[in-house]
Write an enzyme that holds these catalytic residues in place. Structure first.
Site, PDB file in Angstrom:
ATOM      1  N   TYR A   8      -2.166  21.656  40.368  1.00  9.77           N
ATOM      2  CA  TYR A   8      -3.533  22.194  39.368  1.00  9.77           C
ATOM      3  C   TYR A   8      -4.852  22.061  41.276  1.00  9.77           C
ATOM      4  O   TYR A   8      -5.364  23.054  41.015  1.00  9.77           O
ATOM      5  CB  TYR A   8      -3.797  20.984  38.797  1.00  9.77           C
ATOM      6  CG  TYR A   8      -2.814  21.190  37.626  1.00  9.77           C
ATOM      7  CD1 TYR A   8      -3.767  22.127  36.167  1.00  9.77           C
ATOM      8  CD2 TYR A   8      -1.861  20.812  37.511  1.00  9.77           C
ATOM      9  CE1 TYR A   8      -2.777  22.558  35.124  1.00  9.77           C
ATOM     10  CE2 TYR A   8      -1.435  20.959  36.057  1.00  9.77           C
ATOM     11  CZ  TYR A   8      -1.361  22.093  35.197  1.00  9.77           C
ATOM     12  OH  TYR A   8      -0.845  22.085  34.070  1.00  9.77           O
ATOM     13  N   ARG A  68     -17.675  31.499  34.471  1.00 13.24           N
ATOM     14  CA  ARG A  68     -16.939  30.264  34.225  1.00 13.24           C
ATOM     15  C   ARG A  68     -16.730  30.348  36.613  1.00 13.24           C
ATOM     16  O   ARG A  68     -16.561  29.453  36.886  1.00 13.24           O
ATOM     17  CB  ARG A  68     -15.302  30.701  33.977  1.00 13.24           C
ATOM     18  CG  ARG A  68     -14.180  30.052  34.258  1.00 13.24           C
ATOM     19  CD  ARG A  68     -13.129  30.092  33.494  1.00 13.24           C
ATOM     20  NE  ARG A  68     -11.961  29.166  34.161  1.00 13.24           N
ATOM     21  CZ  ARG A  68     -11.816  28.286  33.601  1.00 13.24           C
ATOM     22  NH1 ARG A  68     -12.157  27.938  32.440  1.00 13.24           N
ATOM     23  NH2 ARG A  68     -10.407  27.741  33.532  1.00 13.24           N
ATOM     24  N   THR A  94     -10.395  20.076  41.607  1.00 12.60           N
ATOM     25  CA  THR A  94     -12.547  19.334  41.934  1.00 12.60           C
ATOM     26  C   THR A  94     -12.051  17.957  42.368  1.00 12.60           C
ATOM     27  O   THR A  94     -12.595  17.226  43.070  1.00 12.60           O
ATOM     28  CB  THR A  94     -13.583  20.222  41.271  1.00 12.60           C
ATOM     29  OG1 THR A  94     -12.942  21.629  40.837  1.00 12.60           O
ATOM     30  CG2 THR A  94     -14.623  19.582  41.675  1.00 12.60           C
ATOM     31  N   GLU A 128     -12.380  16.375  29.431  1.00 15.45           N
ATOM     32  CA  GLU A 128     -12.108  17.824  28.684  1.00 15.45           C
ATOM     33  C   GLU A 128     -12.496  17.334  27.188  1.00 15.45           C
ATOM     34  O   GLU A 128     -11.925  17.048  26.556  1.00 15.45           O
ATOM     35  CB  GLU A 128     -10.938  18.824  28.491  1.00 15.45           C
ATOM     36  CG  GLU A 128     -10.330  19.848  27.942  1.00 15.45           C
ATOM     37  CD  GLU A 128     -10.743  20.908  29.579  1.00 15.45           C
ATOM     38  OE1 GLU A 128     -11.179  22.038  28.977  1.00 15.45           O
ATOM     39  OE2 GLU A 128     -10.304  20.252  30.469  1.00 15.45           O
ATOM     40  N   TYR A 169      -7.843  31.536  29.070  1.00 13.21           N
ATOM     41  CA  TYR A 169      -7.069  31.724  29.440  1.00 13.21           C
ATOM     42  C   TYR A 169      -7.051  32.750  29.097  1.00 13.21           C
ATOM     43  O   TYR A 169      -5.390  33.564  29.661  1.00 13.21           O
ATOM     44  CB  TYR A 169      -6.248  30.265  29.519  1.00 13.21           C
ATOM     45  CG  TYR A 169      -6.164  29.093  29.832  1.00 13.21           C
ATOM     46  CD1 TYR A 169      -6.835  28.475  31.081  1.00 13.21           C
ATOM     47  CD2 TYR A 169      -6.172  27.753  29.359  1.00 13.21           C
ATOM     48  CE1 TYR A 169      -7.328  27.912  31.574  1.00 13.21           C
ATOM     49  CE2 TYR A 169      -6.454  26.681  29.979  1.00 13.21           C
ATOM     50  CZ  TYR A 169      -6.464  26.200  31.067  1.00 13.21           C
ATOM     51  OH  TYR A 169      -7.109  25.369  31.173  1.00 13.21           O
TER      52      TYR A 169
END
Length: 313
Positions: free
Chosen positions: A163, A62, A166, A177, A287
């Site tokens: 958040y 990740r 990017t 997503e 998560y």
């Protein structure tokens, strides 16, 4: 008379893959488009595919040091202490220097940031600003074009949860997503959905630049409310898992009293909120380290004004 926003033409678009190095749909698509750019080419528009986190992509993880998709805040982007910066913060500064600076007129018009989830979310578009008429119009176009395939919209505008993504360096940041897909794995159906979303997004931009007026629209979105943690004991050990009734039920209503968790001794833990919510990112693998079992959202409707381009091609 219908209110209308007249906006500048879109000149520069970036497509990011590999923000998380083990989410392979975006990695493979961006690498393909770097070699075969004709698929994403649109007249008069610079479309630039870009691998954002090559260190994580190389290791199929990740991230290397920290989550690249959470470090695009002013503190990290302006930090000049090069000796102690994490790999991802250095990458963030580099990316900002190319596609930003964040918040400036020089920033790219649109960034499409490609992600996968292990959750059963299907095709999802992520919106950062509920007043961004251009992006709302684009999402409405994409949803219509993808039908009858469902395409949900997640609004991450939140007073407390910041958040710093990017893509947030762009004037119009767009998250894509698609799941479910295991980490480090490619699925043809998931990749195809992502590819279609990008096609429709670029087509929308092309139509907009050509002078097409997009009439006022309404868009159903799921607005982030909060993150729900896993139950833990005094030692910090996780004591329950997602209940089977909730597993794979992203975007479906969760009512007070509905099963939420199941302990290993068979005890059901119910949702105790005071209203119906719509969970998403249910049991997302990435998560676990954040102790986040799922995210609650509320369903709402956004309205966008009509838009057209100031200087059609």
């Amino acid at each position: 008379m219908t209110a209308r926003r007249v906006l500048n033409p879109v000149q520069r678009v970036a497509i990011f893959g590999g923000t998380h190095g083990n989410e392979l749909s975006g990695v493979f698509l961006v690498n393909h488009w770097l070699k075969h750019g004709e698929e994403i080419a649109r007249p008069g528009i610079e479309v630039r595919p870009f691998i954002t986190n090559p260190g994580a992509v190389e290791k199929c993880v990740r991230y290397v040091d920290t989550d690249l998709n959470r470090v695009f805040d002013s503190e990290n982007l302006r930090n000049e202490n090069n000796l102690n910066l994490s790999y991802e913060v250095k990458r963030a500064q580099y990316i900002n220097s190319i596609f930003g600076p964040k918040g400036s007129e020089d920033a790219y018009d649109v960034i499409l940031d490609l992600h996968n989830t292990t959750s059963h979310m299907g095709a999802t578009l992520i919106l950062e600003d509920s007043k961004d008429d251009f992006t709302i119009q684009m999402f409405n176009y994409i949803k219509t074009s993808m039908a009858p395939l469902a395409c949900s919209v997640l609004l991450i505008e939140h007073p407390r949860l910041k958040y710093a993504t990017t893509r947030s360096i762009a004037k119009h940041p767009i998250g894509v997503e698609v799941g479910p897909q295991p980490q480090g794995v490619l699925r043809a159906d998931v990749l195809d959905k992502m590819r279609r979303i990008i096609k429709h997004a670029l087509d929308f931009i092309n139509y907009f630049n050509d002078g097409k007026e997009f009439l006022p629209c309404i868009l159903e979105v799921f607005k982030v409310l909060d993150n729900v943690a896993y139950p833990r004991n005094a030692n910090g050990d996780c004591t329950a898992i997602i209940h089977n009734n909730l597993q794979d039920q992203d975007w479906k209503e969760l009512k007070p009293g509905d099963p939420m968790f199941l302990t290993l001794d068979g005890r059901m833990i119910a949702y105790e909120g005071d209203c119906i919510v719509y969970p998403t990112f249910i049991n997302e693998a990435a998560y676990y380290e954040k102790n986040q079992a799922f995210t609650t959202t509320q369903k709402m409707t956004l309205c966008a004004q009509a838009i057209r381009c100031t200087e059609p091609k």
